[in-house]
Design an enzyme around this catalytic site. Sequence first.
Site, PDB file in Angstrom:
ATOM      1  N   VAL A   1       0.848  -1.189   0.000  1.00  0.00           N
ATOM      2  CA  VAL A   1       0.000   0.000   0.000  1.00  0.00           C
ATOM      3  C   VAL A   1       0.885   1.242   0.000  1.00  0.00           C
ATOM      4  CG1 VAL A   1      -1.636   1.377   1.327  1.00  0.00           C
ATOM      5  CG2 VAL A   1      -1.969  -1.094   1.143  1.00  0.00           C
ATOM      6  N   LYS A   2       0.503   2.198  -0.844  1.00  0.00           N
ATOM      7  CA  LYS A   2       1.154   3.514  -0.862  1.00  0.00           C
ATOM      8  C   LYS A   2       0.143   4.524  -0.338  1.00  0.00           C
ATOM      9  CE  LYS A   2       2.892   7.054  -4.078  1.00  0.00           C
ATOM     10  NZ  LYS A   2       3.269   7.354  -5.476  1.00  0.00           N
ATOM     11  N   THR A   3       0.527   5.265   0.696  1.00  0.00           N
ATOM     12  CA  THR A   3      -0.380   6.247   1.269  1.00  0.00           C
ATOM     13  C   THR A   3       0.407   7.458   1.740  1.00  0.00           C
ATOM     14  OG1 THR A   3      -2.279   6.482   2.746  1.00  0.00           O
ATOM     15  CG2 THR A   3      -0.331   5.395   3.658  1.00  0.00           C
TER      16      THR A   3
END
Length: 275
Positions: free
Chosen positions: A186-188
Amino acid sequence: MRDFIKEVIGRKFIMDWGMKNRLSRIIKPKDGRTVMLAVDHGYFMGPTTGLEKFDEMVNPLLPYADALMLTRGALRNYISPDVDIPIILRVSGGTSIIGKELLHEGIIVSMEDAIRLNVSAVAFSILVGAEFERDTLLGLTQVVDEAERYGIPVLAVTAVGRDMAKDVKYLSLASRMAAELGAHMVKTYYCENFGKVVETCPVPVVIAGGKKQPEKDALKMAYNAIQDGASGVDMGRNIFQSECPVGMIKAVRAIIHENATPDEAYQIFEEEKNK
């Protein structure tokens, strides 16, 4: 029947091995961290500042990146096939920066083309909380299904609309949803109490660099994210829009892989800039 079961099990082992191998090329097993270089902005922003001459900007940065995130057009037109760097291919899109529904994205690349390009992972954006969240979430699950078939990891990008808050409640919600729907990474965005985002997400989390900010601030953000348990960064504008892009990516790499402090990393940036 027994032979058929053996064949199915054999295929699953191969897929699992391929998945793990691709992930290990991106997130380095030695420390469980990664420096992703995000240069996929052109798919909705066109000739982004700093990437007008894409190859001249990006190629000098490749020796210091663990993975390169970009579009298939940029990969085919600007990156030499003999460059040995894991590719994270942008497979969502369909809107522009001037459109009315920014980030209402769908699937724009087939998995067959991703395989032809020998990618190590694919990236798809979701927009939790928007009117069209269902479209992006269903798009993510379709990409996960297709990618799993070939042992290709999926990076879910928790995009944020103009009027949406980048707080821990929202980012932990979006990140956990992405993982529950099958994303392998996940990229956040980084936020206050970021440790909760990491703790409540069962897959590796990397932070987005976001808009350009002063080098010291960007380095401090990367450092804080690592201290809070992030697996690395997927940074773009804070590198290629820096006054010394090579110095900046070297400094970021020192934080991620060498446990440098923000001050130590900034010194690396200054030394490179003053050469």
